[in-house]
Each structure stands twice: as C-alpha cells, then as structure tokens.
Scaffold this motif. Structure first.
Motif, mmCIF file in Angstrom:
data_model
loop_
_atom_site.group_PDB
_atom_site.id
_atom_site.type_symbol
_atom_site.label_atom_id
_atom_site.label_comp_id
_atom_site.label_asym_id
_atom_site.label_seq_id
_atom_site.Cartn_x
_atom_site.Cartn_y
_atom_site.Cartn_z
ATOM 1 N N GLY A 131 0.845 -1.185 0.000
ATOM 2 C CA GLY A 131 0.000 0.000 0.000
ATOM 3 C C GLY A 131 0.882 1.237 0.000
ATOM 4 O O GLY A 131 1.958 1.235 0.611
ATOM 5 N N SER A 132 0.417 2.296 -0.681
ATOM 6 C CA SER A 132 1.297 3.442 -0.931
ATOM 7 C C SER A 132 0.594 4.769 -0.683
ATOM 8 O O SER A 132 -0.642 4.842 -0.568
ATOM 9 N N ALA A 133 1.421 5.806 -0.646
ATOM 10 C CA ALA A 133 0.893 7.164 -0.545
ATOM 11 C C ALA A 133 0.249 7.611 -1.844
ATOM 12 O O ALA A 133 -0.403 8.667 -1.873
ATOM 13 N N ASP A 134 0.386 6.837 -2.918
ATOM 14 C CA ASP A 134 -0.301 7.177 -4.179
ATOM 15 C C ASP A 134 -1.740 6.668 -4.178
ATOM 16 O O ASP A 134 -2.401 6.692 -5.208
ATOM 17 N N ARG A 135 -2.222 6.173 -2.997
ATOM 18 C CA ARG A 135 -3.602 5.752 -2.737
ATOM 19 C C ARG A 135 -3.975 4.428 -3.402
ATOM 20 O O ARG A 135 -5.145 4.065 -3.443
ATOM 21 N N THR A 136 -2.983 3.713 -3.910
ATOM 22 C CA THR A 136 -3.261 2.439 -4.563
ATOM 23 C C THR A 136 -2.719 1.272 -3.739
ATOM 24 O O THR A 136 -1.810 1.439 -2.917
ATOM 25 N N ILE A 137 -3.309 0.113 -4.038
ATOM 26 C CA ILE A 137 -2.824 -1.158 -3.478
ATOM 27 C C ILE A 137 -2.366 -2.002 -4.660
ATOM 28 O O ILE A 137 -3.117 -2.180 -5.630
ATOM 29 N N LYS A 138 -1.121 -2.515 -4.580
ATOM 30 C CA LYS A 138 -0.590 -3.281 -5.706
ATOM 31 C C LYS A 138 -0.218 -4.686 -5.236
ATOM 32 O O LYS A 138 0.284 -4.875 -4.133
ATOM 33 N N ILE A 139 -0.470 -5.647 -6.123
ATOM 34 C CA ILE A 139 -0.152 -7.045 -5.859
ATOM 35 C C ILE A 139 0.954 -7.463 -6.824
ATOM 36 O O ILE A 139 0.852 -7.245 -8.041
ATOM 37 N N TRP A 140 2.018 -8.075 -6.260
ATOM 38 C CA TRP A 140 3.220 -8.410 -7.018
ATOM 39 C C TRP A 140 3.497 -9.908 -6.929
ATOM 40 O O TRP A 140 3.219 -10.549 -5.906
ATOM 41 N N ASP A 141 4.062 -10.448 -8.003
ATOM 42 C CA ASP A 141 4.509 -11.830 -7.983
ATOM 43 C C ASP A 141 5.804 -11.907 -7.167
ATOM 44 O O ASP A 141 6.755 -11.174 -7.443
ATOM 45 N N LEU A 142 5.829 -12.811 -6.195
ATOM 46 C CA LEU A 142 6.968 -12.854 -5.282
ATOM 47 C C LEU A 142 8.226 -13.391 -5.960
ATOM 48 O O LEU A 142 9.336 -12.914 -5.704
ATOM 49 N N ALA A 143 8.078 -14.360 -6.842
ATOM 50 C CA ALA A 143 9.251 -14.967 -7.476
ATOM 51 C C ALA A 143 9.903 -14.043 -8.492
ATOM 52 O O ALA A 143 11.127 -13.898 -8.525
ATOM 53 N N SER A 144 9.099 -13.410 -9.326
ATOM 54 C CA SER A 144 9.653 -12.584 -10.406
ATOM 55 C C SER A 144 9.684 -11.106 -10.079
ATOM 56 O O SER A 144 10.431 -10.344 -10.709
ATOM 57 N N GLY A 145 8.839 -10.640 -9.141
ATOM 58 C CA GLY A 145 8.776 -9.223 -8.807
ATOM 59 C C GLY A 145 7.929 -8.428 -9.771
ATOM 60 O O GLY A 145 7.950 -7.190 -9.726
ATOM 61 N N LYS A 146 7.159 -9.105 -10.618
ATOM 62 C CA LYS A 146 6.336 -8.385 -11.602
ATOM 63 C C LYS A 146 4.982 -8.016 -11.007
ATOM 64 O O LYS A 146 4.436 -8.741 -10.171
ATOM 65 N N LEU A 147 4.452 -6.903 -11.500
ATOM 66 C CA LEU A 147 3.155 -6.424 -11.029
ATOM 67 C C LEU A 147 2.042 -7.297 -11.589
ATOM 68 O O LEU A 147 2.002 -7.582 -12.787
ATOM 69 N N LYS A 148 1.126 -7.716 -10.714
ATOM 70 C CA LYS A 148 0.011 -8.551 -11.138
ATOM 71 C C LYS A 148 -1.308 -7.794 -11.158
ATOM 72 O O LYS A 148 -2.152 -8.031 -12.029
ATOM 73 N N LEU A 149 -1.482 -6.859 -10.192
ATOM 74 C CA LEU A 149 -2.792 -6.217 -10.065
ATOM 75 C C LEU A 149 -2.667 -4.926 -9.279
ATOM 76 O O LEU A 149 -1.836 -4.821 -8.377
ATOM 77 N N SER A 150 -3.492 -3.933 -9.639
ATOM 78 C CA SER A 150 -3.592 -2.692 -8.876
ATOM 79 C C SER A 150 -5.047 -2.503 -8.450
ATOM 80 O O SER A 150 -5.962 -2.700 -9.257
#
Length: 506
Positions: free
Chosen positions: A214-233
């Motif tokens: 969770g960030s100060a940009d007001r979004t919640i992001k979900i990341w793949d743990l193995a690769s570090g790629k963004l999956k969902l906002s």
C-alpha cells in the motif's frame, strides 16, 4: 580427659625442675661442704619434701620404658618406680578415648607446633564454637534472603567438599552477553519499482506466491513474489494506504488508510465487499486474529477497535492510550491484543473484556513498531530510544537492544532468531534475538532520480519461507534481500567480546 593430660604435663615440668636441683646437689657433694652450707642443704631438703612431697613420687615414663619391658632403670633419685600401667592411663584407653599417640604427641615430651595444631583440630568442638558457627550461618541466610551480598566471611566458615569456599561467599560476576549465534549476512538482490509515492505497508499472502503493498499514491498493488512483476492494482482509498493484510482463513484482503476507512477486498472479484466505519481519524494499522474471524485496527484517534469480520460490527473500542496508536498485533494466547502508541506506552489487552491487562511504560519515546516472535512467548517493541524485548503474558522486561539511533518504523523477526529493525533514515539493523548482538547494518542506496532525503524504511517483512526479506521504502520502491549463500563463519566472523550486559529498565 584433656584436663588430665594437661595436669600431667604440669607435673612433668615440676619434676624436671627438681631433677635440675638434685643434679646440682650431687655435683656439690664431691667437694667438702662447710657446716653452714650443710645446714642450708638440710633446710632445703626439708623444704622440698614439705612443698613438693606430693610430686616426688610421680610415676616416670622414659621413652625406652616399653622397649626394656618396663623394668626400672637406674634411678638417680632413689625414688620408688612404678610399672608402665601404674599411676597412669593405659595406652589403649588413651588411643580410644583421646588422640592417638605419635612421636609428636607423647605426653612425656613437649609437643611441637604442628602436633599442637593437629591436637586442636582433632579435639571435638566446644559448645561455644558450635554456637558461633550456628550464628554465622544464620546471619548468612538473612543476608542472602534479603538480597544483599555478604561482606565478609562469617567466623567458623568451613570448606566444602572438594576444597572450594562456601559458594555463598564467592564474589558474584556481572552478567555478560553470551556468544551470539552466527547468522549469514543479508544482501540486496532485487529492487521493485511501480508505485508513485512512498510505499507505506507490505504483506505476504499465506501461500507465498505473491505479496501486496500500500502506498501514498492511494493504490494497493499485488506483485509476484518470485519474479517481482506487477500482477494487479486496486484503487478505492482516497488517501495514503497505511496498512494491508491477507487473511489465511478466507480469500480476503484488508486495508486501512488515512481516509479513516477500513476495507475488505474479495480477491475473487477484486472488489470491496465490506467497510468498517467507526474511527474518527486516520487508521494507522491493522491485524487479523489467527483463530477467530476478528479484525483489529488502530488509529490516530487514540483507540483500537475490534471488528467482527462478517457482520462488520464493532465488538470493542479499546480506550486508554492518550495519543495516536501506531501499531497493533494479535495472537491466539493471552494477551491476545498488543498495541504500541505515540504516548510511549505499550498495552496488553483482554480481548473478551475489552480492557487493559498490563501497561508498559518503560519507553521514553513513541512506540511505532511491535513484533511477536514466531516460536517464543516473547515480543519486541521499537522506539527512538531503543528496542526492548518482553516476555508474555505479563510483559516482563528481558533486555535492551541499543545502537539503532533513529526513529524505528518497523520490526520483523524470523524463526532463526534474526530481528530486523527499519528506520526513518533508511538504515536497517539486523540482530541476534537471543543475545541482542547487532551482526549487520545496511543502508541501501536510494532509487536513481530520488532525493537522498527520501531514504527511509516504513515497513519490512519476511516471506513465508523466511528466505527473503522485503522492505517498503520512501524512495517508492520495494527492496528484496536474501541471505548470502557464500558467507561462512570464517569469511564473516562474529566481532564479539563478552561485554557486561546493562539490563536497564528505562
């Protein structure tokens, strides 16, 4: 018996004095004796018989008496001799009842110094000596029970078996830090970018496949743990997201923010399905109970609230803090809720009654982070003054971990006993949980293009395998650390020495 032996020694001394007088008389008889001298001699003989007649017939015992069968040797005095067993105690009786006769302790000779000491040790203790020993032991017990060190050895203190002094009298050594367990150093191996503001919170899902931030940009992001790629906002908050957590009991994600909102997200539809209303100011943190469907949140309004996950009802409002509540943790055993506040206190709560069990006031500055050990019944709290370790259930103080001189925003610990503290200035310290030894300090470079002032760690967490460490930072990135597999105790030795522990309570 001792008194009779001493009396016999006195008689022997008097007898020897008479012998010297008699020898003088015999030597004088070889010369002509004048009349006045002869009358003087008669007077002396009368005086000797009158005053010393009781000892003239004392039995004598020569060293060679038994060797010659007790026969009467030539007696220069002409006195009647006695056999070895007449007028004295039998030797067997003396050996049984008193001290065995040796070359140094025979009664017809003056005992030497060593023989006198041996005689004194062998004698049974007197009643006064026994009373002195008993009194000394009693005083020692009083000092020990009163928590005072004994200042001197009590009279009559004896040696214990083995020759060691009484353990209660030995000087106590100051407690020293035991040798810490060796831990391999952690190194940075991945930097993940994507947020447009400070990354304020982070959580790993129970399956260890992905993590959420969770960030100060007001979004919640979900990341793949193995690769570090963004999956969902996920969007929905209208202010900074301050806390996120993934449920292990249901496919739900919970979030809270400075917009006073607490949301429940259904990850099958990626939508908000519940809101929990009640806080009057920014919500700084949240946690889920591990065994029941209960959500706990903490807020800048100086309260923590307990929510029923399904009905959205506020079960309890935990009041008592006098400033913002910065962190909250839940556990299955009592106390089930722990909060840390900007009012410098930590509170342990009774979940059923909704009241404080214990208030810990040891910290002198705001408590922004609390972490529970996954195996031990202990926890740690972080503050700008130091990190403190505590023992459940009553919050007994264990030790201070000093050296991280900064505003500590976050704490994390794994099962191997590695404690991580992250601070507002971007520094991260790694500690051995058991001894409090600081074995590594990290200050990673900020994201290229960011200001040096944007160096700060807001949150950190170990993944479910505890092989990776994730940090949420002020340079808008997530940094991933792992153990250095090439490190050994030889390449990275422990620079430790047994320093004295300063177990301060404050």
């Amino acid at each position: 018996m001792v008194e009779e032996v001493q009396k016999h020694s006195v008689h022997t001394l008097v007898f020897r004095s008479l012998k010297r007088t008699h020898d003088m008389f015999v030597a004088d008889n070889a010369k002509p004796i004048p009349l006045d001298e002869e009358s003087h001699k008669v007077k002396m003989s009368v005086k000797l018989r009158t005053e010393y007649g009781s000892v003239l017939h004392m039995p004598t015992l020569k060293e060679n008496l038994r060797e010659k069968g007790g026969a009467n040797a030539g007696d220069p005095y002409g006195h009647k001799q006695y056999s070895g067993n007449q007028g004295q105690f039998p030797l067997s009786f003396v050996a049984e009842k008193c001290v065995a006769l040796t070359a140094d302790t025979k009664i017809q000779r003056m005992p030497s110094e060593s023989a006198a000491q041996a005689l004194a040790v062998a004698l049974p203790p007197s009643q006064s000596r026994l009373d002195a020993n008993r009194t000394a032991a009693g005083v020692g017990d009083i000092y020990r029970h009163a928590g005072m060190a004994e200042r001197s050895q009590p009279p009559g203190a004896v040696m214990e078996a083995g020759g060691n002094k009484n353990s209660a009298l030995m000087a106590k050594k100051a407690p020293t830090m035991p040798k810490p367990q060796w831990h391999p150093p952690w190194k940075l191996y991945r930097v993940i970018s994507g947020h447009l503001g400070w990354v304020r919170c982070i959580a790993v899902e129970p399956g260890n496949q992905w993590f959420v931030t969770g960030s100060a940009d007001r979004t919640i992001k979900i990341w793949d743990l193995a690769s570090g790629k963004l999956k969902l906002s996920l969007t929905g908050h209208i202010s900074t997201v301050r806390g996120v957590i993934v449920s292990a009991r249901s496919p739900y994600l919970f979030s809270c923010g400075e917009d006073k909102q607490v949301k429940c997200w259904d990850l099958e539809y990626n939508k908000v399905i519940r809101h929990y209303h009640g806080h009057l100011s920014a919500v700084y943190g949240l946690d889920l109970h591990p065994t029941i469907d209960v959500l706990v949140t903490c807020s800048r309004d100086s309260t923590a609230r307990i929510w029923d996950v399904r009905t959205k009802a506020s079960v309890h409002t935990l009041s008592g803090h006098t400033n913002a509540v910065a962190t909250v943790k839940c556990q299955a055993p009592e106390p089930q809720i722990i909060t840390g506040s900007h009012d410098t206190t930590i509170r342990l709560w009774d979940l059923v009654a909704g009241k404080t069990r214990v208030t810990l006031t040891n910290h002198k500055k705001s408590v922004r982070a609390v972490v529970l050990h996954p195996r031990h019944y202990t926890f740690a709290s972080g503050s700008p003054d130091n990190i403190k370790q505590w023992k459940f259930p009553d919050g007994n103080f264990i030790q201070n971990l000093s050296g991280h001189n900064a505003i500590i925003n976050t704490l994390a610990v794994n099962s191997d006993g590695v404690l991580v503290s992250g601070a507002d200035n971007g520094t991260m310290h790694l500690w051995d949980w058991r001894t409090g030894y600081n074995f590594q300090r990290v200050h990673a470079a900020v994201q290229p293009g960011s200001l040096d002032s944007e160096s700060g760690i807001f949150a950190c967490i170990f993944d479910q395998s505890e092989s990776r460490l994730l940090t949420a930072e002020a340079d808008k990135t997530i940094k991933v650390y792992r153990e250095d597999e090439t490190a050994t105790e030889e390449t990275h030795p422990i620079s430790w020495k047994p320093e004295i522990i300063k177990r301060k309570r404050f």
